[in-house]
Each structure stands twice: as structure tokens, then as C-alpha cells.
Design a protein around this motif. Structure first.
Motif, PDB file in Angstrom:
ATOM      1  N   GLY A  98       0.746  -1.265  -0.159  1.00 13.46           N
ATOM      2  CA  GLY A  98       0.228   0.020  -0.067  1.00 13.46           C
ATOM      3  C   GLY A  98       0.776   1.528   0.196  1.00 13.46           C
ATOM      4  O   GLY A  98       2.037   1.222   0.070  1.00 13.46           O
ATOM      5  N   PRO A  99       0.403   2.690  -0.403  1.00 13.63           N
ATOM      6  CA  PRO A  99       0.859   3.511   0.117  1.00 13.63           C
ATOM      7  C   PRO A  99       2.213   4.353   0.914  1.00 13.63           C
ATOM      8  O   PRO A  99       3.162   4.834   1.135  1.00 13.63           O
ATOM      9  N   ALA A 100       1.655   3.638   2.818  1.00 13.24           N
ATOM     10  CA  ALA A 100       2.249   3.694   3.213  1.00 13.24           C
ATOM     11  C   ALA A 100       3.104   3.188   3.652  1.00 13.24           C
ATOM     12  O   ALA A 100       4.233   4.128   3.755  1.00 13.24           O
ATOM     13  N   ARG A 101       3.343   2.318   3.381  1.00 11.04           N
ATOM     14  CA  ARG A 101       4.334   0.804   2.822  1.00 11.04           C
ATOM     15  C   ARG A 101       5.324   1.460   1.923  1.00 11.04           C
ATOM     16  O   ARG A 101       7.002   2.053   2.267  1.00 11.04           O
ATOM     17  N   ARG A 102       4.819   2.064   0.879  1.00 13.62           N
ATOM     18  CA  ARG A 102       6.004   2.325  -0.052  1.00 13.62           C
ATOM     19  C   ARG A 102       6.428   3.817   0.495  1.00 13.62           C
ATOM     20  O   ARG A 102       7.751   4.113   0.552  1.00 13.62           O
ATOM     21  N   ALA A 103       5.747   4.723   1.159  1.00 18.58           N
ATOM     22  CA  ALA A 103       5.847   6.076   1.936  1.00 18.58           C
ATOM     23  C   ALA A 103       6.841   5.563   2.557  1.00 18.58           C
ATOM     24  O   ALA A 103       8.232   6.309   2.395  1.00 18.58           O
ATOM     25  N   ARG A 104       7.093   4.563   2.947  1.00 11.27           N
ATOM     26  CA  ARG A 104       8.052   4.322   4.267  1.00 11.27           C
ATOM     27  C   ARG A 104       8.975   4.138   4.063  1.00 11.27           C
ATOM     28  O   ARG A 104      10.688   3.670   4.252  1.00 11.27           O
ATOM     29  N   ARG A 105       9.195   3.648   2.790  1.00 13.21           N
ATOM     30  CA  ARG A 105      10.820   2.794   1.569  1.00 13.21           C
ATOM     31  C   ARG A 105      11.043   4.312   1.713  1.00 13.21           C
ATOM     32  O   ARG A 105      11.573   4.257  -0.090  1.00 13.21           O
ATOM     33  N   GLY A 106      10.513   5.166   0.989  1.00 17.20           N
ATOM     34  CA  GLY A 106      11.585   6.846   1.032  1.00 17.20           C
ATOM     35  C   GLY A 106      10.949   7.009  -0.605  1.00 17.20           C
ATOM     36  O   GLY A 106      11.032   7.745  -1.224  1.00 17.20           O
ATOM     37  N   LEU A 107       9.559   6.550  -0.857  1.00 18.82           N
ATOM     38  CA  LEU A 107       8.864   7.284  -2.301  1.00 18.82           C
ATOM     39  C   LEU A 107       7.371   8.130  -1.613  1.00 18.82           C
ATOM     40  O   LEU A 107       6.868   8.302  -0.511  1.00 18.82           O
ATOM     41  N   SER A 108       8.041   9.584  -1.892  1.00 13.29           N
ATOM     42  CA  SER A 108       6.488  10.621  -2.088  1.00 13.29           C
ATOM     43  C   SER A 108       6.351  10.947  -3.018  1.00 13.29           C
ATOM     44  O   SER A 108       6.795  11.276  -4.434  1.00 13.29           O
ATOM     45  N   ARG A 109       4.908  11.866  -3.155  1.00 15.21           N
ATOM     46  CA  ARG A 109       4.641  12.509  -4.212  1.00 15.21           C
ATOM     47  C   ARG A 109       4.056  13.721  -4.122  1.00 15.21           C
ATOM     48  O   ARG A 109       3.520  14.055  -2.856  1.00 15.21           O
ATOM     49  N   THR A 110       3.388  14.423  -5.029  1.00 21.54           N
ATOM     50  CA  THR A 110       2.446  15.608  -5.261  1.00 21.54           C
ATOM     51  C   THR A 110       1.419  14.546  -6.116  1.00 21.54           C
ATOM     52  O   THR A 110       1.288  14.276  -6.519  1.00 21.54           O
ATOM     53  N   PHE A 111       0.158  16.009  -6.008  1.00 23.45           N
ATOM     54  CA  PHE A 111      -0.901  15.387  -6.690  1.00 23.45           C
ATOM     55  C   PHE A 111      -1.245  16.918  -7.934  1.00 23.45           C
ATOM     56  O   PHE A 111      -1.068  17.983  -7.684  1.00 23.45           O
ATOM     57  N   GLN A 112      -2.056  16.382  -9.115  1.00 20.32           N
ATOM     58  CA  GLN A 112      -1.594  17.490 -10.458  1.00 20.32           C
ATOM     59  C   GLN A 112      -2.822  17.952  -9.512  1.00 20.32           C
ATOM     60  O   GLN A 112      -3.312  19.315  -9.471  1.00 20.32           O
ATOM     61  N   HIS A 113      -4.143  17.915  -8.453  1.00 22.03           N
ATOM     62  CA  HIS A 113      -4.939  18.990  -7.818  1.00 22.03           C
ATOM     63  C   HIS A 113      -4.154  18.992  -6.600  1.00 22.03           C
ATOM     64  O   HIS A 113      -3.628  17.938  -6.241  1.00 22.03           O
ATOM     65  N   LEU A 114      -3.968  20.629  -6.552  1.00 24.08           N
ATOM     66  CA  LEU A 114      -3.154  21.185  -4.450  1.00 24.08           C
ATOM     67  C   LEU A 114      -4.245  20.263  -4.027  1.00 24.08           C
ATOM     68  O   LEU A 114      -5.408  20.330  -3.681  1.00 24.08           O
ATOM     69  N   GLU A 115      -3.403  19.723  -2.838  1.00 21.86           N
ATOM     70  CA  GLU A 115      -4.413  19.361  -1.703  1.00 21.86           C
ATOM     71  C   GLU A 115      -3.669  19.288  -0.139  1.00 21.86           C
ATOM     72  O   GLU A 115      -3.176  18.797   0.441  1.00 21.86           O
ATOM     73  N   LEU A 116      -3.569  20.313  -0.161  1.00 20.54           N
ATOM     74  CA  LEU A 116      -2.779  21.223   0.540  1.00 20.54           C
ATOM     75  C   LEU A 116      -3.968  21.104   1.980  1.00 20.54           C
ATOM     76  O   LEU A 116      -5.379  21.452   1.806  1.00 20.54           O
ATOM     77  N   PHE A 117      -3.794  21.720   3.753  1.00 19.16           N
ATOM     78  CA  PHE A 117      -5.081  21.798   4.409  1.00 19.16           C
ATOM     79  C   PHE A 117      -5.271  23.824   4.103  1.00 19.16           C
ATOM     80  O   PHE A 117      -4.257  24.031   4.692  1.00 19.16           O
ATOM     81  N   GLY A 118      -6.541  23.663   3.638  1.00 17.59           N
ATOM     82  CA  GLY A 118      -6.160  24.663   3.124  1.00 17.59           C
ATOM     83  C   GLY A 118      -6.376  25.281   4.795  1.00 17.59           C
ATOM     84  O   GLY A 118      -5.545  27.159   5.159  1.00 17.59           O
ATOM     85  N   ARG A 119      -6.561  25.288   6.391  1.00 20.60           N
ATOM     86  CA  ARG A 119      -6.796  26.538   7.292  1.00 20.60           C
ATOM     87  C   ARG A 119      -6.059  26.687   7.877  1.00 20.60           C
ATOM     88  O   ARG A 119      -5.106  27.041   8.932  1.00 20.60           O
ATOM     89  N   LEU A 120      -4.508  26.046   7.117  1.00 14.81           N
ATOM     90  CA  LEU A 120      -3.547  25.210   7.706  1.00 14.81           C
ATOM     91  C   LEU A 120      -2.588  26.206   7.689  1.00 14.81           C
ATOM     92  O   LEU A 120      -2.512  26.506   6.121  1.00 14.81           O
ATOM     93  N   THR A 121      -1.688  26.726   8.621  1.00 12.24           N
ATOM     94  CA  THR A 121      -0.699  27.433   7.921  1.00 12.24           C
ATOM     95  C   THR A 121       0.249  26.481   7.482  1.00 12.24           C
ATOM     96  O   THR A 121       0.381  25.410   6.509  1.00 12.24           O
ATOM     97  N   VAL A 122       1.538  27.672   6.011  1.00 13.36           N
ATOM     98  CA  VAL A 122       2.283  27.178   5.605  1.00 13.36           C
ATOM     99  C   VAL A 122       3.012  26.029   6.011  1.00 13.36           C
ATOM    100  O   VAL A 122       2.983  24.803   6.061  1.00 13.36           O
ATOM    101  N   ARG A 123       3.374  26.340   7.696  1.00 12.95           N
ATOM    102  CA  ARG A 123       4.340  25.739   7.993  1.00 12.95           C
ATOM    103  C   ARG A 123       3.920  25.032   9.175  1.00 12.95           C
ATOM    104  O   ARG A 123       4.776  23.291   9.185  1.00 12.95           O
ATOM    105  N   GLY A 124       2.573  24.790   9.175  1.00  9.20           N
ATOM    106  CA  GLY A 124       1.582  23.937  10.023  1.00  9.20           C
ATOM    107  C   GLY A 124       1.309  22.322   8.504  1.00  9.20           C
ATOM    108  O   GLY A 124       1.145  21.606   9.140  1.00  9.20           O
ATOM    109  N   ASN A 125       1.442  23.229   7.502  1.00 14.08           N
ATOM    110  CA  ASN A 125       1.050  22.195   6.175  1.00 14.08           C
ATOM    111  C   ASN A 125       2.657  21.208   6.599  1.00 14.08           C
ATOM    112  O   ASN A 125       2.359  19.371   6.438  1.00 14.08           O
TER     113      ASN A 125
END
Ligand code: ADP
Ligand code: MG
Length: 236
Positions: free
Chosen positions: A71-98
């Protein structure tokens, strides 16, 4: 050996092939470009590589391990990370909070604040640290998305149209960032429509059209490739 390999990956949506036996690799220390018209299957390939979608056939190898069934979590622990074509930030958090939310999940979680601040500094985002994410212009928001992946200290980084909405100056700075990530030994796989960015920063480029790789090679060769010109560059 490349850090990331996709081997003969196929995906169908309701009988329609979105990916048809796609093979490609991304090496440590390289920026590898993945280009192609809308609907070519680029984001679908990212979903398969990151573990969000099971392929019909084929395998995904991370650092030599077959992760196709992980699954994705396991792959992330192996050092894989991605961004998405559509923004997926936590809008109400600050930049640093994200960044802090992400840092709590990564290898640097014991020093989450320090990790977040180091990445903010590296990406020139320190002045925006306290700004709410949903108040950011698109270019800056994209950069924060990238920043959020970097606090996870990825070995393999998948970026899906990270420069969309960036202005010329932001894109130039972003190009330098991509090169410096590669110099650190990261394998960067970049999906991007900005051809001058792709041709400037990539060591190798794969061209996807209708779910098949139609060309692969260094930017200088891809730029001249007839198949590519028809399939893709002709569109612009
Ligand atoms: P790209 O990122 O290169 O623009 P995508 O990977 O988003 O292309 O899409 C590839 C093809 O698969 C397109 O024809 C698209 O319509 C289709 N597709 C993507 N996601 C889905 C889905 N969840 N359900 C059905 N069809 C999809
Ligand atoms: Mg896409």
C-alpha cells in the motif's frame, strides 16, 4: 540499478486501456521527465507507482524490492513521496502547519519543527510560514506541496505538474531546486507541461501517448523525435 522501475504496467478503466505495458525507470541523482498530452496516462502511472491503484499487469520496483502489492503508506516508508496534480494542502493550516503535519509522519519526526523549518528555508518559504495555505497564490501553493513532500526526505520523488501556475521567476527557481534535489541523490520523476522546464532540468525524458511510451531519451533527442512532435509538441 535505478531506484524506481515500472515494468510492463497496464491499467484499464471500464475496458479502456489507460496504460498499456508501460515500462520506465528513474535513477538516483537524475531528474526523469514524463511528458505527454492530456489523458496519456501520466497521473495514472503515478497512482500505480505510489500504490493508490493496483495495475492489471506489471510490477513496480523500489530500490530493487517488488512493492506491487504494498500500500501507499508502506511505499512512503521506503522513501517514496509524491505530489498531486490537484492541490491537496490543508487550507486552514498555515504553510508551516502543513509541513509539520507531514514531518510528524516522516523519518525526521523527532525533530519535526527543525525539519519543517529547514525545508521552508531551502525553498525560500520562510516569509510565508505563518500564512494560511488557502490564501496563497497558486505558484506558492504548488511550492508548499513540494515542500511538504520534502520534509519526508524522499529517495524517490514524484511530481505531478508542480510548475502549473508558477510565474517565470518561480519556475526558474524551481528548476534550480530540482537540480539540487538530484544532486542530493534523489530520483525525481517529473510530470510537467512546461516544455522549457522539462528540457532544461531533465536528464532523460519519457513520452507517453495513449497509454504507451512512444519515445525515451535525453532532452536533445526527444526535442527532435518525429513521433514526439506529432504526438505531443504538435498539439501546442
Ligand atoms: P494524464 O495525467 O496523462 O492527463 P490520466 O492518467 O489522468 O492522464 O488519464 C488517462 C486516461 O484514463 C484518460 O483517458 C482518463 O480519462 C482515464 N482515467 C483516469 N482516471 C480515471 C478514473 N478514475 N476512472 C475512469 N477513467 C479514468
Ligand atoms: Mg494528469
Amino acid at each position: 540499478m535505478p531506484l524506481l522501475r515500472a515494468e510492463e504496467v497496464s491499467v484499464s478503466f471500464g475496458g479502456r486501456r489507460a496504460l498499456d505495458e508501460v515500462s520506465l525507470a528513474a535513477e538516483a541523482g537524475h531528474v526523469t521527465g514524463l511528458i505527454g498530452p492530456n489523458g496519456a496516462g501520466k497521473s495514472t502511472l503515478f497512482d500505480v507507482v505510489s500504490g493508490l491503484r493496483r495495475p492489471l499487469t506489471g510490477r513496480v520496483l523500489l530500490d530493487g524490492h517488488d512493492v506491487t502489492r504494498e500500500g501507499p503508506a508502506r511505499r512512503a516508508r521506503r522513501g517514496l513521496s509524491r505530489t498531486f496534480q490537484h492541490l491537496e494542502l490543508f487550507g486552514r493550516l498555515t504553510v508551516r502547519g502543513n509541513l509539520l503535519v507531514a514531518a510528524e509522519l516522516g523519518p525526521g519526526r523527532r525533530h519535526a519543527a527543525r525539519t519543517a523549518d529547514r525545508v521552508l528555508d531551502r525553498l525560500g518559504l520562510t516569509d510565508l510560514a505563518g500564512a494560511p495555505a488557502d490564501a496563497l497564490p497558486t505558484g506558492a501553493a504548488r511550492l508548499v506541496e513540494v515542500a511538504r513532500t520534502l520534509v519526508l526526505e524522499p529517495k524517490v520523488l514524484l511530481l505531478d505538474e508542480p510548475a502549473a501556475g508558477q510565474d517565470t521567476e518561480e519556475t526558474a527557481r524551481f528548476a534550480a531546486l530540482l537540480r539540487s534535489l538530484a544532486e542530493d541523490g534523489t530520483a525525481v520523476l517529473l510530470v510537467e507541461h512546461d516544455m522549457s522546464l522539462v528540457m532544461t532540468v531533465c536528464d532523460e525524458v519519457h513520452v507517453l501517448d495513449l497509454g504507451t511510451v512512444v519515445a525515451s531519451g535525453p532532452p536533445a533527442r526527444i526535442r527532435q523525435d518525429k513521433t514526439v512532435l506529432t504526438a505531443y509538441l504538435g498539439e501546442e
